[in-house]
Write a protein that holds these residues in place. Structure first.
Motif, PDB file in Angstrom:
ATOM      1  N   PRO A  67       0.795  -1.232   0.000  1.00 45.00           N
ATOM      2  CA  PRO A  67       0.000   0.000   0.000  1.00 45.00           C
ATOM      3  C   PRO A  67       0.829   1.286   0.000  1.00 45.00           C
ATOM      4  O   PRO A  67       0.433   2.279  -0.594  1.00 45.00           O
ATOM      5  N   GLU A  68       1.997   1.244   0.625  1.00 38.44           N
ATOM      6  CA  GLU A  68       2.842   2.446   0.670  1.00 38.44           C
ATOM      7  C   GLU A  68       3.384   2.826  -0.715  1.00 38.44           C
ATOM      8  O   GLU A  68       3.834   3.943  -0.928  1.00 38.44           O
ATOM      9  N   ALA A  69       3.320   1.911  -1.658  1.00 40.61           N
ATOM     10  CA  ALA A  69       3.772   2.188  -3.029  1.00 40.61           C
ATOM     11  C   ALA A  69       2.624   2.703  -3.905  1.00 40.61           C
ATOM     12  O   ALA A  69       2.828   2.991  -5.081  1.00 40.61           O
ATOM     13  N   SER A  70       1.444   2.818  -3.344  1.00 36.00           N
ATOM     14  CA  SER A  70       0.293   3.306  -4.100  1.00 36.00           C
ATOM     15  C   SER A  70       0.470   4.770  -4.464  1.00 36.00           C
ATOM     16  O   SER A  70       1.162   5.514  -3.774  1.00 36.00           O
ATOM     17  N   THR A  71      -0.168   5.176  -5.570  1.00 37.27           N
ATOM     18  CA  THR A  71      -0.078   6.567  -6.007  1.00 37.27           C
ATOM     19  C   THR A  71      -1.458   7.087  -6.390  1.00 37.27           C
ATOM     20  O   THR A  71      -2.349   6.313  -6.750  1.00 37.27           O
ATOM     21  N   ALA A  72      -1.592   8.388  -6.316  1.00 35.70           N
ATOM     22  CA  ALA A  72      -2.830   9.047  -6.748  1.00 35.70           C
ATOM     23  C   ALA A  72      -2.456  10.343  -7.437  1.00 35.70           C
ATOM     24  O   ALA A  72      -1.532  11.045  -7.003  1.00 35.70           O
ATOM     25  N   THR A  73      -3.146  10.645  -8.517  1.00 38.54           N
ATOM     26  CA  THR A  73      -2.953  11.926  -9.196  1.00 38.54           C
ATOM     27  C   THR A  73      -4.311  12.601  -9.347  1.00 38.54           C
ATOM     28  O   THR A  73      -5.307  11.947  -9.658  1.00 38.54           O
ATOM     29  N   VAL A  74      -4.320  13.887  -9.098  1.00 39.22           N
ATOM     30  CA  VAL A  74      -5.528  14.690  -9.251  1.00 39.22           C
ATOM     31  C   VAL A  74      -5.147  15.941 -10.019  1.00 39.22           C
ATOM     32  O   VAL A  74      -4.226  16.654  -9.626  1.00 39.22           O
ATOM     33  N   ASP A  75      -5.824  16.185 -11.121  1.00 37.68           N
ATOM     34  CA  ASP A  75      -5.598  17.387 -11.925  1.00 37.68           C
ATOM     35  C   ASP A  75      -6.889  18.191 -11.945  1.00 37.68           C
ATOM     36  O   ASP A  75      -7.942  17.673 -12.320  1.00 37.68           O
ATOM     37  N   ILE A  76      -6.789  19.460 -11.545  1.00 41.35           N
ATOM     38  CA  ILE A  76      -7.950  20.343 -11.529  1.00 41.35           C
ATOM     39  C   ILE A  76      -7.655  21.534 -12.421  1.00 41.35           C
ATOM     40  O   ILE A  76      -6.642  22.216 -12.247  1.00 41.35           O
ATOM     41  N   ASP A  77      -8.541  21.778 -13.387  1.00 40.90           N
ATOM     42  CA  ASP A  77      -8.418  22.934 -14.273  1.00 40.90           C
ATOM     43  C   ASP A  77      -8.968  24.151 -13.527  1.00 40.90           C
ATOM     44  O   ASP A  77     -10.181  24.316 -13.403  1.00 40.90           O
ATOM     45  N   VAL A  78      -8.070  24.988 -13.019  1.00 41.27           N
ATOM     46  CA  VAL A  78      -8.470  26.137 -12.219  1.00 41.27           C
ATOM     47  C   VAL A  78      -9.357  27.089 -13.029  1.00 41.27           C
ATOM     48  O   VAL A  78     -10.254  27.736 -12.490  1.00 41.27           O
ATOM     49  N   ALA A  79      -9.170  27.140 -14.339  1.00 37.61           N
ATOM     50  CA  ALA A  79      -9.984  28.013 -15.192  1.00 37.61           C
ATOM     51  C   ALA A  79     -11.436  27.535 -15.273  1.00 37.61           C
ATOM     52  O   ALA A  79     -12.306  28.289 -15.712  1.00 37.61           O
ATOM     53  N   SER A  80     -11.723  26.320 -14.822  1.00 43.44           N
ATOM     54  CA  SER A  80     -13.095  25.809 -14.867  1.00 43.44           C
ATOM     55  C   SER A  80     -13.878  26.137 -13.587  1.00 43.44           C
ATOM     56  O   SER A  80     -14.977  25.637 -13.375  1.00 43.44           O
ATOM     57  N   PHE A  81     -13.325  27.000 -12.761  1.00 48.16           N
ATOM     58  CA  PHE A  81     -13.965  27.423 -11.518  1.00 48.16           C
ATOM     59  C   PHE A  81     -15.327  28.029 -11.838  1.00 48.16           C
ATOM     60  O   PHE A  81     -15.459  28.894 -12.690  1.00 48.16           O
ATOM     61  N   ASP A  82     -16.382  27.568 -11.163  1.00 42.27           N
ATOM     62  CA  ASP A  82     -17.745  28.000 -11.474  1.00 42.27           C
ATOM     63  C   ASP A  82     -18.499  28.368 -10.199  1.00 42.27           C
ATOM     64  O   ASP A  82     -18.642  27.544  -9.294  1.00 42.27           O
ATOM     65  N   LEU A  83     -18.974  29.607 -10.153  1.00 40.42           N
ATOM     66  CA  LEU A  83     -19.772  30.068  -9.020  1.00 40.42           C
ATOM     67  C   LEU A  83     -21.256  29.835  -9.220  1.00 40.42           C
ATOM     68  O   LEU A  83     -22.062  30.179  -8.371  1.00 40.42           O
ATOM     69  N   GLY A  84     -21.643  29.271 -10.377  1.00 39.65           N
ATOM     70  CA  GLY A  84     -23.044  28.963 -10.617  1.00 39.65           C
ATOM     71  C   GLY A  84     -23.817  30.073 -11.290  1.00 39.65           C
ATOM     72  O   GLY A  84     -25.013  29.949 -11.505  1.00 39.65           O
ATOM     73  N   ASP A  85     -23.147  31.167 -11.630  1.00 39.38           N
ATOM     74  CA  ASP A  85     -23.811  32.301 -12.285  1.00 39.38           C
ATOM     75  C   ASP A  85     -22.821  32.936 -13.265  1.00 39.38           C
ATOM     76  O   ASP A  85     -21.726  33.325 -12.851  1.00 39.38           O
ATOM     77  N   PRO A  86     -23.186  33.066 -14.527  1.00 33.79           N
ATOM     78  CA  PRO A  86     -22.258  33.619 -15.525  1.00 33.79           C
ATOM     79  C   PRO A  86     -21.736  35.009 -15.171  1.00 33.79           C
ATOM     80  O   PRO A  86     -20.572  35.330 -15.419  1.00 33.79           O
ATOM     81  N   GLN A  87     -22.570  35.815 -14.538  1.00 34.14           N
ATOM     82  CA  GLN A  87     -22.152  37.161 -14.159  1.00 34.14           C
ATOM     83  C   GLN A  87     -21.075  37.123 -13.074  1.00 34.14           C
ATOM     84  O   GLN A  87     -20.098  37.858 -13.118  1.00 34.14           O
ATOM     85  N   TYR A  88     -21.259  36.249 -12.094  1.00 34.89           N
ATOM     86  CA  TYR A  88     -20.244  36.097 -11.040  1.00 34.89           C
ATOM     87  C   TYR A  88     -18.957  35.539 -11.621  1.00 34.89           C
ATOM     88  O   TYR A  88     -17.862  35.954 -11.259  1.00 34.89           O
ATOM     89  N   ASN A  89     -19.074  34.576 -12.523  1.00 36.85           N
ATOM     90  CA  ASN A  89     -17.887  33.986 -13.143  1.00 36.85           C
ATOM     91  C   ASN A  89     -17.102  35.031 -13.936  1.00 36.85           C
ATOM     92  O   ASN A  89     -15.871  34.981 -13.977  1.00 36.85           O
ATOM     93  N   ALA A  90     -17.786  35.971 -14.571  1.00 41.14           N
ATOM     94  CA  ALA A  90     -17.123  37.003 -15.363  1.00 41.14           C
ATOM     95  C   ALA A  90     -16.275  37.921 -14.485  1.00 41.14           C
ATOM     96  O   ALA A  90     -15.248  38.429 -14.925  1.00 41.14           O
ATOM     97  N   GLU A  91     -16.701  38.112 -13.252  1.00 43.27           N
ATOM     98  CA  GLU A  91     -15.924  38.954 -12.344  1.00 43.27           C
ATOM     99  C   GLU A  91     -14.634  38.282 -11.974  1.00 43.27           C
ATOM    100  O   GLU A  91     -13.647  38.838 -11.711  1.00 43.27           O
TER     101      GLU A  91
END
Length: 91
Positions: A67-91
């Protein structure tokens, strides 16, 4: 609005994804984006704000024998940040 994510926040997110996925893993596992989401809560003017990232990927290579040799990778596209409203995202 300026948002920055610390290295600690990224590590916590990756750790949570790994911990939540470990019981169901047998070997190499990829994230099912249709059933997954990456969310964040931050405060703006001391009011909690919920948001999410629309684009991300993760893979876990769990080694049952070592188990100590296990690996995990996570990639998050920061530009895909979404506040749920296009107007808020534009700010």
């Amino acid at each position: 609005m300026s948002i920055s994510f610390s290295k600690k926040a990224k590590i916590i997110t990756a750790s949570l994804l790994l911990a939540a996925s470990l019981p169901a893993l047998a070997a190499i596992a990829k994230l099912d984006n249709a059933k997954s989401k990456v969310t964040i809560v931050f405060k703006q003017m001391n009011v909690p704000v919920d948001a999410q990232f629309k684009k991300f990927s993760a893979a876990i290579d769990y080694n049952t024998a070592k188990p100590e040799a296990s690996t995990a990778t996570v990639d998050i596209d920061v530009a895909s940040f979404d506040l749920g409203d296009p107007q808020y995202n534009a700010e």
